[in-house]
Design a protein around this motif. Structure first.
Motif, PDB file in Angstrom:
ATOM      1  N   UNK A  74       0.338 -10.462  -7.815  1.00  0.00           N
ATOM      2  CA  UNK A  74      -0.038  -9.202  -7.166  1.00  0.00           C
ATOM      3  C   UNK A  74       0.813  -8.067  -7.740  1.00  0.00           C
ATOM      4  N   UNK A  75       0.138  -7.113  -8.326  1.00  0.00           N
ATOM      5  CA  UNK A  75       0.810  -5.994  -8.983  1.00  0.00           C
ATOM      6  C   UNK A  75       0.306  -4.680  -8.412  1.00  0.00           C
ATOM      7  N   UNK A  76       1.018  -3.618  -8.710  1.00  0.00           N
ATOM      8  CA  UNK A  76       0.655  -2.293  -8.211  1.00  0.00           C
ATOM      9  C   UNK A  76       0.369  -1.360  -9.376  1.00  0.00           C
ATOM     10  N   UNK A  77      -0.582  -0.460  -9.178  1.00  0.00           N
ATOM     11  CA  UNK A  77      -0.910   0.497 -10.242  1.00  0.00           C
ATOM     12  C   UNK A  77       0.242   1.487 -10.408  1.00  0.00           C
ATOM     13  N   UNK A  78       0.453   2.004 -11.616  1.00  0.00           N
ATOM     14  CA  UNK A  78       1.588   2.918 -11.828  1.00  0.00           C
ATOM     15  C   UNK A  78       1.512   4.179 -10.983  1.00  0.00           C
ATOM     16  N   UNK A  79       0.315   4.697 -10.727  1.00  0.00           N
ATOM     17  CA  UNK A  79       0.228   5.913  -9.914  1.00  0.00           C
ATOM     18  C   UNK A  79       0.539   5.640  -8.447  1.00  0.00           C
ATOM     19  N   UNK A  80       0.417   4.386  -8.008  1.00  0.00           N
ATOM     20  CA  UNK A  80       0.867   4.007  -6.661  1.00  0.00           C
ATOM     21  C   UNK A  80       2.390   4.054  -6.572  1.00  0.00           C
ATOM     22  N   UNK A  81       3.032   3.730  -7.681  1.00  0.00           N
ATOM     23  CA  UNK A  81       4.470   3.460  -7.695  1.00  0.00           C
ATOM     24  C   UNK A  81       5.296   4.679  -8.096  1.00  0.00           C
ATOM     25  N   UNK A 115       7.557  -4.267  -6.852  1.00  0.00           N
ATOM     26  CA  UNK A 115       7.604  -5.243  -7.930  1.00  0.00           C
ATOM     27  C   UNK A 115       6.513  -6.306  -7.722  1.00  0.00           C
ATOM     28  N   UNK A 116       6.101  -6.997  -8.806  1.00  0.00           N
ATOM     29  CA  UNK A 116       5.072  -8.033  -8.666  1.00  0.00           C
ATOM     30  C   UNK A 116       5.453  -9.088  -7.626  1.00  0.00           C
ATOM     31  N   UNK A 117       4.443  -9.587  -6.936  1.00  0.00           N
ATOM     32  CA  UNK A 117       4.634 -10.602  -5.914  1.00  0.00           C
ATOM     33  C   UNK A 117       3.734 -11.795  -6.202  1.00  0.00           C
ATOM     34  N   UNK A 118       4.183 -12.949  -5.789  1.00  0.00           N
ATOM     35  CA  UNK A 118       3.379 -14.155  -5.980  1.00  0.00           C
ATOM     36  C   UNK A 118       4.170 -15.250  -6.662  1.00  0.00           C
ATOM     37  N   UNK A 119       3.481 -16.334  -6.963  1.00  0.00           N
ATOM     38  CA  UNK A 119       4.119 -17.530  -7.498  1.00  0.00           C
ATOM     39  C   UNK A 119       4.897 -17.266  -8.774  1.00  0.00           C
TER      40      UNK A 119
END
Length: 351
Positions: free
Chosen positions: A167-174, A183-187
């Motif tokens: 799970x990642x976020x778009x740069x304009x969100x961040x 930061x990325x989330x998940x396994x």
């Protein structure tokens, strides 16, 4: 009859600024389009969503439904934008099978108490610099079995089949936010963070960055990963008028930065467009520039659209307005414009 849908990212200003901005605007055509409607809806997006409302709308419009919300009340995980494969194809590289991510070389800066992501549009990274950084980083990605593909100076791509579900976020969100929350989330989040750390160390004293700093430019000291998507053939993208390279890549070349007349002539019975002029000034908080762009949109799009509706050239118009945490859709028609008792107003621009 032609129906047209326009997405206007950041046409909804922050609520605390909206009254002052409204007083500075005189947009009679937009006011009529927003006030005399046949249908409308408004949705508040969770503050933890990892894609902006227009990015999620774009993914749905392209038929990319991996995790994109289809109902109201979407969770932060569901409010996503699986755009990587479509953007890669837009750069002229048909994606091979597998799961792809967009990779942006970026500048991470220290705020008083935390790290933030600087707006990539202000990086001023040229092709020579980007190629040098790309070539230095590529072996590190390939050693992990993550091929890296060059798009342009600001946009690269990584294939990571086993990172599906990251799970990642778009740069304009961040941009401008506390990075620790995004930061990325998940396994495979630890593996992604480890790769990022290695590239940060690699680029710390890279000649490109030494030369940039000597010229007073920020160093390219990290990369940002987002938009994970399994390869496939998306539907034809909407027209794009202004916007960052990844956004323009999803648009057919003949429909980039076109006028309303060209869009109506080439867009079939239901043309769609993303009017991206407001994204950069809104994220940067440059509201004088935002006002100027809104006035230009009135002259170039809203007034001609209203005239086309009255003349019968267009049967229905849908405006999809958004901000960081709000999305609103307003549909009008020639019949709806006869609701003379509804006084045209810009109050619906308030978030």
């Amino acid at each position: 009859m032609t129906q047209i849908t326009l997405a206007l990212p950041f046409a909804l200003p922050p609520s605390e600024l909206a009254p002052d901005l409204h007083r500075a605007l005189e947009l009679p055509a937009l006011a009529a389009l927003l006030s005399r409607t046949a249908a409308e809806s408004r949705e508040t997006i969770d503050t933890g969503a990892r894609a902006l409302p227009y990015e999620a709308w774009l993914a749905r419009s392209l038929g990319l439904h991996d995790g994109a919300p289809t109902t109201h009340g979407a969770s932060p995980v569901e409010q996503s934008a699986p755009l990587a494969a479509a953007v890669l194809a837009g750069f002229g590289t048909a994606p091979a099978e597998g799961h792809w991510f967009i990779v942006h070389p970026v500048h991470v800066q220290m705020a008083r108490t935390h790290l933030t992501l600087a707006d990539q549009r202000q990086l001023r990274l040229d092709e020579t610099e980007s190629r040098a950084l790309y070539e230095s980083a590529r072996p590190y990605f390939e050693e992990l079995g993550k091929p890296l593909v060059y798009g342009d100076a600001n946009t690269w791509f990584m294939r990571a089949d086993d990172w599906h579900g990251l799970r990642t976020a778009s740069p304009d969100c961040v941009t401008g936010m506390n990075l620790s929350d995004w930061m990325p989330e998940g396994e495979h989040a630890i593996a992604a963070r480890k790769l990022q750390n290695e590239i940060q160390m690699l680029w710390y004293e890279h000649p490109v960055n030494e030369a940039r700093q000597a010229r007073g430019l920020p160093p390219v000291n990290s990369f940002w990963l987002w938009g994970g998507a399994t390869s496939g053939q998306p539907s034809t993208g909407p027209a794009v008028i202004a916007g960052q390279p990844w956004l323009r890549a999803i648009c057919p070349p003949a429909l980039r930065d076109v006028s309303l007349d060209t869009l109506l002539a080439q867009g079939g019975t239901h043309p769609m467009a993303v009017l991206g002029q407001l994204i950069e000034p809104a994220i940067a908080g440059e509201w004088a520039s935002w006002l100027d762009h809104m006035r230009q949109l009135e002259q170039q799009w809203f007034a001609p659209l209203l005239a086309a509706l009255h003349s019968g050239r267009v049967s229905r118009i849908t405006l999809v307005l958004s901000h960081r945490h709000t999305s609103a859709s307003y549909t009008t028609s020639k019949l709806a414009q006869r609701k003379f008792w509804r006084k045209p107003s810009l109050t619906k621009l308030s978030t």
